[in-house]
Design a protein around this motif. Structure first.
Motif, mmCIF file in Angstrom:
data_model
loop_
_atom_site.group_PDB
_atom_site.id
_atom_site.type_symbol
_atom_site.label_atom_id
_atom_site.label_comp_id
_atom_site.label_asym_id
_atom_site.label_seq_id
_atom_site.Cartn_x
_atom_site.Cartn_y
_atom_site.Cartn_z
ATOM 1 N N ALA A 10 -44.416 75.558 57.712
ATOM 2 C CA ALA A 10 -43.969 75.391 59.092
ATOM 3 C C ALA A 10 -42.725 74.513 59.180
ATOM 4 N N VAL A 11 -42.531 73.564 58.326
ATOM 5 C CA VAL A 11 -41.405 72.640 58.396
ATOM 6 C C VAL A 11 -40.071 73.349 58.163
ATOM 7 N N PRO A 12 -39.903 74.180 57.141
ATOM 8 C CA PRO A 12 -38.608 74.847 56.985
ATOM 9 C C PRO A 12 -38.289 75.814 58.115
ATOM 10 N N ALA A 13 -39.279 76.420 58.736
ATOM 11 C CA ALA A 13 -39.007 77.337 59.840
ATOM 12 C C ALA A 13 -38.402 76.594 61.024
ATOM 13 N N GLY A 14 -38.904 75.413 61.336
ATOM 14 C CA GLY A 14 -38.343 74.604 62.421
ATOM 15 C C GLY A 14 -36.946 74.137 62.084
ATOM 16 N N GLY A 15 -36.708 73.778 60.842
ATOM 17 C CA GLY A 15 -35.378 73.363 60.402
ATOM 18 C C GLY A 15 -34.394 74.521 60.426
ATOM 19 N N ILE A 19 -30.667 74.771 62.369
ATOM 20 C CA ILE A 19 -29.442 75.156 61.655
ATOM 21 C C ILE A 19 -28.804 76.386 62.305
ATOM 22 N N THR A 20 -29.616 77.328 62.738
ATOM 23 C CA THR A 20 -29.103 78.522 63.408
ATOM 24 C C THR A 20 -28.401 78.153 64.708
ATOM 25 N N VAL A 21 -29.008 77.277 65.487
ATOM 26 C CA VAL A 21 -28.392 76.831 66.748
ATOM 27 C C VAL A 21 -27.098 76.078 66.451
ATOM 28 N N LEU A 22 -27.107 75.255 65.414
ATOM 29 C CA LEU A 22 -25.909 74.516 65.035
ATOM 30 C C LEU A 22 -24.781 75.469 64.633
ATOM 31 N N TYR A 23 -25.092 76.508 63.867
ATOM 32 C CA TYR A 23 -24.089 77.509 63.501
ATOM 33 C C TYR A 23 -23.543 78.226 64.739
ATOM 34 N N MET A 24 -24.399 78.544 65.672
ATOM 35 C CA MET A 24 -23.940 79.227 66.888
ATOM 36 C C MET A 24 -23.003 78.336 67.682
ATOM 37 N N VAL A 25 -23.327 77.058 67.785
ATOM 38 C CA VAL A 25 -22.457 76.122 68.498
ATOM 39 C C VAL A 25 -21.109 76.010 67.784
ATOM 40 N N LEU A 26 -21.122 75.939 66.466
ATOM 41 C CA LEU A 26 -19.868 75.868 65.715
ATOM 42 C C LEU A 26 -19.032 77.130 65.878
#
Length: 105
Positions: A10-15, A19-26
């Motif tokens: 469960a921990v890597p899925a939340g991370g 990261i996906t949201v961070l890439y979209m913002v970038l």
């Protein structure tokens, strides 16, 4: 033992979502600085150039013709082309791509 595996999974899925949201913002930030910001700067430059347009200025149109401004209204200008004084054509201000002031030498 089964509980430990599910918690670790469960921990890597939340991370991954962060990261996906961070890439979209970038990506959206890069698009803003590459596409939208230069376009707005160019629009401001053109608006300032057309605001300084005066009678007697030499202009270059988008179609490549040089002429002299004879009359200015809100959205249109009348431009005289060539030495023939009868060749006066009304055009939209947005059709002007460059302005040269007569006293700039």
């Amino acid at each position: 033992m089964g509980i430990l595996l599910t918690e670790e999974a469960a921990v890597p899925a939340g991370g991954g979502i962060v990261i996906t949201v961070l890439y979209m913002v970038l990506i959206f930030g890069a698009m803003y600085f590459i596409l939208l910001r230069p376009q707005k700067k160019e629009q401001k430059r053109m608006a300032a150039m057309l605001a300084e347009l005066a009678v007697g200025d030499s202009v270059l149109t988008n179609s490549g013709f040089y002429g002299i401004v004879i009359d200015i209204t809100d959205d249109t200008v009348i431009i005289e082309f060539g030495n023939n004084k009868n060749c006066r054509i009304p055009m939209q201000k947005s059709a002007i791509s460059q302005i040269e002031k007569p006293d700039a030498e």
